[in-house]
Design a protein around this motif. Structure first.
Motif, PDB file in Angstrom:
ATOM      1  N   UNK A   1       0.842  -1.199   0.000  1.00 26.81           N
ATOM      2  CA  UNK A   1       0.000   0.000   0.000  1.00 26.81           C
ATOM      3  C   UNK A   1       0.879   1.251   0.000  1.00 26.81           C
ATOM      4  N   UNK A   2       1.473   1.530  -1.139  1.00 26.13           N
ATOM      5  CA  UNK A   2       2.351   2.699  -1.255  1.00 26.13           C
ATOM      6  C   UNK A   2       1.568   3.972  -0.934  1.00 26.13           C
ATOM      7  N   UNK A   3       2.189   4.844  -0.142  1.00 24.08           N
ATOM      8  CA  UNK A   3       1.530   6.056   0.320  1.00 24.08           C
ATOM      9  C   UNK A   3       0.969   5.931   1.718  1.00 24.08           C
ATOM     10  N   UNK A   4       0.820   4.699   2.206  1.00 21.80           N
ATOM     11  CA  UNK A   4       0.364   4.465   3.574  1.00 21.80           C
ATOM     12  C   UNK A   4       1.519   4.703   4.555  1.00 21.80           C
ATOM     13  N   UNK A   5       1.255   4.756   5.862  1.00 20.65           N
ATOM     14  CA  UNK A   5       2.351   4.835   6.836  1.00 20.65           C
ATOM     15  C   UNK A   5       3.308   3.653   6.698  1.00 20.65           C
ATOM     16  N   UNK A   6       4.547   3.846   7.138  1.00 23.67           N
ATOM     17  CA  UNK A   6       5.555   2.793   7.044  1.00 23.67           C
ATOM     18  C   UNK A   6       5.216   1.591   7.911  1.00 23.67           C
ATOM     19  N   UNK A   7       4.441   1.804   8.947  1.00 24.97           N
ATOM     20  CA  UNK A   7       3.949   0.710   9.792  1.00 24.97           C
ATOM     21  C   UNK A   7       2.599   1.129  10.339  1.00 24.97           C
ATOM     22  N   UNK A   8       1.808   0.143  10.740  1.00 24.59           N
ATOM     23  CA  UNK A   8       0.495   0.435  11.329  1.00 24.59           C
ATOM     24  C   UNK A   8       0.578   0.112  12.813  1.00 24.59           C
TER      25      UNK A   8
ATOM     26  N   UNK B   1       2.493  -7.752  24.914  1.00 27.16           N
ATOM     27  CA  UNK B   1       3.380  -6.954  24.073  1.00 27.16           C
ATOM     28  C   UNK B   1       4.830  -7.304  24.364  1.00 27.16           C
ATOM     29  N   UNK B   2       5.606  -7.477  23.274  1.00 25.25           N
ATOM     30  CA  UNK B   2       7.051  -7.672  23.424  1.00 25.25           C
ATOM     31  C   UNK B   2       7.793  -6.348  23.475  1.00 25.25           C
ATOM     32  N   UNK B   3       7.038  -5.241  23.432  1.00 23.30           N
ATOM     33  CA  UNK B   3       7.590  -3.888  23.558  1.00 23.30           C
ATOM     34  C   UNK B   3       8.637  -3.581  22.486  1.00 23.30           C
ATOM     35  N   UNK B   4       8.287  -3.892  21.237  1.00 25.50           N
ATOM     36  CA  UNK B   4       9.180  -3.590  20.116  1.00 25.50           C
ATOM     37  C   UNK B   4       8.385  -2.891  19.019  1.00 25.50           C
ATOM     38  N   UNK B   5       8.966  -1.876  18.372  1.00 26.81           N
ATOM     39  CA  UNK B   5       8.293  -1.261  17.228  1.00 26.81           C
ATOM     40  C   UNK B   5       8.194  -2.267  16.080  1.00 26.81           C
ATOM     41  N   UNK B   6       7.176  -2.120  15.255  1.00 25.36           N
ATOM     42  CA  UNK B   6       6.999  -3.028  14.122  1.00 25.36           C
ATOM     43  C   UNK B   6       8.237  -3.046  13.233  1.00 25.36           C
ATOM     44  N   UNK B   7       8.796  -1.882  12.954  1.00 29.66           N
ATOM     45  CA  UNK B   7       9.918  -1.814  12.023  1.00 29.66           C
ATOM     46  C   UNK B   7      11.200  -2.405  12.592  1.00 29.66           C
ATOM     47  N   UNK B   8      11.254  -2.627  13.904  1.00 30.08           N
ATOM     48  CA  UNK B   8      12.426  -3.304  14.484  1.00 30.08           C
ATOM     49  C   UNK B   8      12.534  -4.728  13.961  1.00 30.08           C
ATOM     50  N   UNK B   9      11.404  -5.304  13.553  1.00 29.95           N
ATOM     51  CA  UNK B   9      11.417  -6.655  12.992  1.00 29.95           C
ATOM     52  C   UNK B   9      12.127  -6.698  11.648  1.00 29.95           C
ATOM     53  N   UNK B  10      12.317  -5.520  11.030  1.00 34.16           N
ATOM     54  CA  UNK B  10      12.979  -5.435   9.726  1.00 34.16           C
ATOM     55  C   UNK B  10      14.451  -5.053   9.848  1.00 34.16           C
ATOM     56  N   UNK B  11      14.895  -4.742  11.059  1.00 37.69           N
ATOM     57  CA  UNK B  11      16.253  -4.235  11.239  1.00 37.69           C
ATOM     58  C   UNK B  11      17.235  -5.373  11.507  1.00 37.69           C
ATOM     59  N   UNK B  12      18.235  -5.567  10.630  1.00 34.34           N
ATOM     60  CA  UNK B  12      19.256  -6.593  10.874  1.00 34.34           C
ATOM     61  C   UNK B  12      19.993  -6.299  12.184  1.00 34.34           C
ATOM     62  N   UNK B  13      20.213  -7.344  12.952  1.00 33.22           N
ATOM     63  CA  UNK B  13      20.953  -7.184  14.195  1.00 33.22           C
ATOM     64  C   UNK B  13      20.128  -6.743  15.380  1.00 33.22           C
ATOM     65  N   UNK B  14      18.825  -6.472  15.178  1.00 34.40           N
ATOM     66  CA  UNK B  14      17.988  -6.119  16.335  1.00 34.40           C
ATOM     67  C   UNK B  14      17.728  -7.376  17.157  1.00 34.40           C
ATOM     68  N   UNK B  15      17.349  -7.179  18.415  1.00 30.93           N
ATOM     69  CA  UNK B  15      17.072  -8.334  19.282  1.00 30.93           C
ATOM     70  C   UNK B  15      15.579  -8.638  19.329  1.00 30.93           C
TER      71      UNK B  15
END
Length: 232
Positions: free
Chosen positions: A37-44, A142-156
């Motif tokens: 969905x281009x134009x939507x927020x980067x995460x919901x 909640x695991x207390x992580x932002x959605x986009x952290x799931x896309x970040x290499x090296x995140x825990x």
């Protein structure tokens, strides 16, 4: 069969991950097409993001319908704008929260949901009640992580999700766990091995449910709530 899987946020890397999970689950006769969905927020992450993504999501549904999709999966655990999507689609439209929680209810007498940020907890709790499964859902965590952290290499992020599942097993006495974010779909097998409990990914089960509904010859009812929108 043509299945369109739509990521209602605008992060392409998340779409790629989601589509990999859907294709791995789909039968040989299923053509899986991914859309972002281009134009939507980067995460919901909350009600505002959901509203801001709605028009972009509905555009993708309309395009999928025009391309003769047999079924559509909306790959966000908030099940955003599902009713509106069903109004403009001919075939089944599945949200991954509804699919995952109903799958959990079929294989266990109780389950807990592990999502990303705390702000998502009340949204998911409301959905679980709407789907009539609050008597089986022990807790939304909640695991207390932002959605986009799931896309970040090296995140825990994956370790935090695993640790929250282990707490759910210990504290909730749940028999299964539902992953409360489409961005977790690639972690399912590893988390199942790490925790020893059925871990359910909504993208996977929504794909298989969509395949089954189409195979059974079922389409979205156009009498009543999901009728085609009136022309204005």
């Amino acid at each position: 069969m043509k299945l369109v899987v739509i990521n209602p946020n605008s992060t392409q890397s998340m779409t790629d991950k989601i589509i990999d999970s859907a294709r791995a689950a789909a039968g040989d006769h299923v053509q899986v097409e991914g859309r972002t969905a281009h134009g939507a927020p980067a995460s919901i992450e909350g009600h505002f993001d959901e509203v801001m993504s709605a028009a972009h999501l509905l555009r993708e549904v309309q395009e999928a319908e025009a391309a003769h999709a047999d079924a559509i999966v909306v790959a966000c655990f908030d099940d955003p704008s599902i009713g509106a999507c069903r109004e403009i689609a001919t075939g089944p439209v599945l949200g991954i929260c509804e699919a995952a929680c109903k799958a959990a209810s079929m294989i266990a007498t109780s389950f807990s949901v592990i999502t990303t940020l705390p702000r998502s907890v009340p949204i998911i709790e409301e959905l679980v009640r709407k789907y009539g499964l609050d008597h089986q859902c022990r807790k939304v965590r909640s695991a207390a992580i932002p959605v986009l952290a799931l896309e970040e290499p090296g995140s825990n992020a994956r370790q935090l999700v695993r640790d929250e599942i282990l707490r759910a097993i210990d504290e909730d006495n749940c028999e299964a766990v539902v992953l409360g974010c489409a961005g977790m779909s690639d972690l399912t097998e590893w988390l199942s091995q790490e925790t020893g409990i059925p871990v359910i990914d909504g993208v996977t089960v929504a794909t298989k449910f969509a395949e089954a509904l189409v195979g059974a010859g079922l389409k979205t009812s156009k009498i009543g709530a999901y009728a085609v929108p009136n022309k204005k």
